[in-house]
Scaffold this active site. Structure first.
Site, PDB file in Angstrom:
ATOM      1  N   TYR A 141      36.328  37.256  36.653  1.00 60.39           N
ATOM      2  CA  TYR A 141      34.944  36.766  36.670  1.00 60.39           C
ATOM      3  C   TYR A 141      34.594  35.989  35.405  1.00 60.39           C
ATOM      4  O   TYR A 141      33.633  35.219  35.393  1.00 60.39           O
ATOM      5  CB  TYR A 141      33.951  37.924  36.846  1.00 60.39           C
ATOM      6  N   LYS A 191      47.861  45.943  39.690  1.00 57.87           N
ATOM      7  CA  LYS A 191      48.757  45.225  40.609  1.00 57.87           C
ATOM      8  C   LYS A 191      49.969  44.812  39.768  1.00 57.87           C
ATOM      9  O   LYS A 191      50.341  43.628  39.676  1.00 57.87           O
ATOM     10  CB  LYS A 191      47.984  44.030  41.201  1.00 57.87           C
ATOM     11  N   ASP A 223      46.453  47.866  46.343  1.00 52.77           N
ATOM     12  CA  ASP A 223      46.560  47.882  47.807  1.00 52.77           C
ATOM     13  C   ASP A 223      46.762  49.313  48.307  1.00 52.77           C
ATOM     14  O   ASP A 223      46.168  49.742  49.300  1.00 52.77           O
ATOM     15  CB  ASP A 223      47.646  46.926  48.320  1.00 52.77           C
ATOM     16  N   ASP A 247      35.280  45.968  41.805  1.00 49.68           N
ATOM     17  CA  ASP A 247      34.201  45.459  42.652  1.00 49.68           C
ATOM     18  C   ASP A 247      34.529  45.739  44.119  1.00 49.68           C
ATOM     19  O   ASP A 247      33.707  46.260  44.888  1.00 49.68           O
ATOM     20  CB  ASP A 247      34.074  43.941  42.402  1.00 49.68           C
ATOM     21  N   ASP A 251      32.918  48.953  46.961  1.00 47.78           N
ATOM     22  CA  ASP A 251      32.208  48.699  48.226  1.00 47.78           C
ATOM     23  C   ASP A 251      32.874  49.500  49.340  1.00 47.78           C
ATOM     24  O   ASP A 251      32.215  50.085  50.199  1.00 47.78           O
ATOM     25  CB  ASP A 251      32.214  47.200  48.581  1.00 47.78           C
TER      26      ASP A 251
END
Ligand code: NAD
Length: 365
Positions: A141, A191, A223, A247, A251
């Site tokens: 970001y 990752k 993942d 982020d 959710d």
């Protein structure tokens, strides 16, 4: 005690849910003898309309003088055009950067009364209680270069996922410190099979783990984490991860709590320590849900629980934080629900009415 707080309601349902947060804040003040000087400011779409920018420098300056900031949500369909020069979300990113609130703490707790509100099987979600610590001021970001340009073969765009070891170290310390106060288990999510920034993340995390021999550390690919989270959510205690991964997985995690409207968050600029007061801002994880704006049906509980987190982290008032959390627990036990967590035989309330019953529970009147 008197505290100075900034209140940034923002867009959509932001002002409605934050008004209920402030109602409960005042109820705690009344019961415990605290007073609050509230300074309101604009952020997001409302700020673009009024001031031409998603967060003015005057508002940033005002926020920096406060003990903490309460925030609603940003996002306005009128400013969704991807070609637009300024977006409501820019205000939020600017605020995070200006206050250096690098640690975003997102508790994922399923109140037993809401088991029926989750789309997952009861035997899987029962007992879900973990915390995601998301890095908030680095990664994709904020990394540079970040731009779009035109080449002879068409348009291209780049975002950059960059981390320094200092940025990783401070967020990983937050993860370990929180784990120490809980079940002493930290899962670092990355990752590292593909990304260099994740390999550095893993190296630094392993080095820091030597300072926390009492905490069990494991590493998980993002993942795998998304899968594990809905297969065995009770596996987790504290998760620490970088900005974008955090982020996305939070959710997903909100489905474990029954609704987006149940997930609070704290964004703080330091490592939590007993009795320490840290500047931070407090907001529900959900957005401005424009379709619900003005309908008095949004769930204010995520915002109200964010106020509890403000008492805990920015004002170092644990008793007051627990007072709010217990009030929420009690009204859920009594069957009060907003539309998103509604169940058979429960009592459906609007946003304001839910704020009223929680505030009443806090004051005991
Ligand atoms: P959203 O979180 O606003 O809403 C998604 C859906 O979740 C809603 O349609 C609603 O069904 C439900 N929901 C969310 N909050 C709820 C609540 N308090 N009570 C009951 N139901 C609730 O996500 P979106 O629709 O993808 O985004 C809307 C706008 O919000 C966009 O402009 C987006 O960029 C912005 N956004 C802002 C933030 C933030 O301010 N921190 C976070 C996420 C999205």
């Amino acid at each position: 005690m008197k505290y100075n707080l900034a209140v940034l309601p923002g867009d959509g349902i932001g002002p409605e849910v934050l008004a209920e947060g402030v109602k409960v804040l005042e109820a705690v003040g009344k019961r415990c003898g605290h007073s609050f000087e509230l300074t309101y400011g604009l952020i997001g779409g409302v700020a673009i309309t009024a001031e031409g920018t998603a967060l003015s420098e005057a508002t940033v300056k005002m926020c920096k003088k406060q003990d903490a900031i309460l925030f609603g949500a940003v996002g306005d369909p009128r400013y969704d055009d991807p070609m637009a020069k300024v977006h409501p979300e820019d205000g939020l990113l600017r605020l995070r950067q200006a206050l250096d609130t690098f640690a975003n703490i997102r508790p994922v707790f399923l109140f037993p009364e809401l088991i029926e509100a989750t789309p997952l099987k009861t035997n899987i979600v029962k007992g879900t209680d973990f915390v995601v610590v998301r890095e908030l001021t680095g990664g994709l970001y904020f990394g540079k270069p970040k731009r779009q340009w035109t080449t002879s073969r068409g348009r291209r765009a780049v975002d950059t996922m960059a981390y320094s070891e200092q940025e990783i170290a401070r967020i990983v310390h937050v993860g370990f410190e929180l784990a120490r106060k809980r079940r002493k288990k930290l899962t670092s999510v990355d990752k590292a099979n593909v990304l260099l920034s994740s390999r550095l993340w893993r190296q630094v995390t392993m080095e820091i783990s030597k300072e926390y021999p009492d905490i069990e550390l494991d590493h998980m690919l993002v993942d795998t984490c998304t899968m594990r989270m809905i297969q065995t959510p009770t596996y987790f205690d504290v998760i620490v991860t970088e900005n974008t991964f955090g982020d996305i997985i939070t959710d997903e995690a909100s489905t474990l709590t029954g609704s987006m409207g149940m997930m609070p968050s704290a964004s703080i600029a330091g490592i939590p320590a007993e009795g320490a007061r840290i500047i931070g801002f407090y907001e529900p994880i959900h957005g401005s849900a424009p379709k619900h704006a003005g309908k008095n049906d949004a769930n204010p509980i995520a915002t109200i629980l964010s106020v509890a987190m403000m008492f805990r982290y920015s004002l170092a008032l644990e008793k007051e934080a627990r007072m709010i959390e217990t009030a929420v627990e009690d009204i859920l036990k009594e069957g009060y629900r907003t539309y998103d967590i509604m169940g058979a035989g429960m009592k459906k309330l609007g946003t304001k009415e839910m704020g009223d019953v929680i505030a009443k529970k806090v004051t005991g009147k």
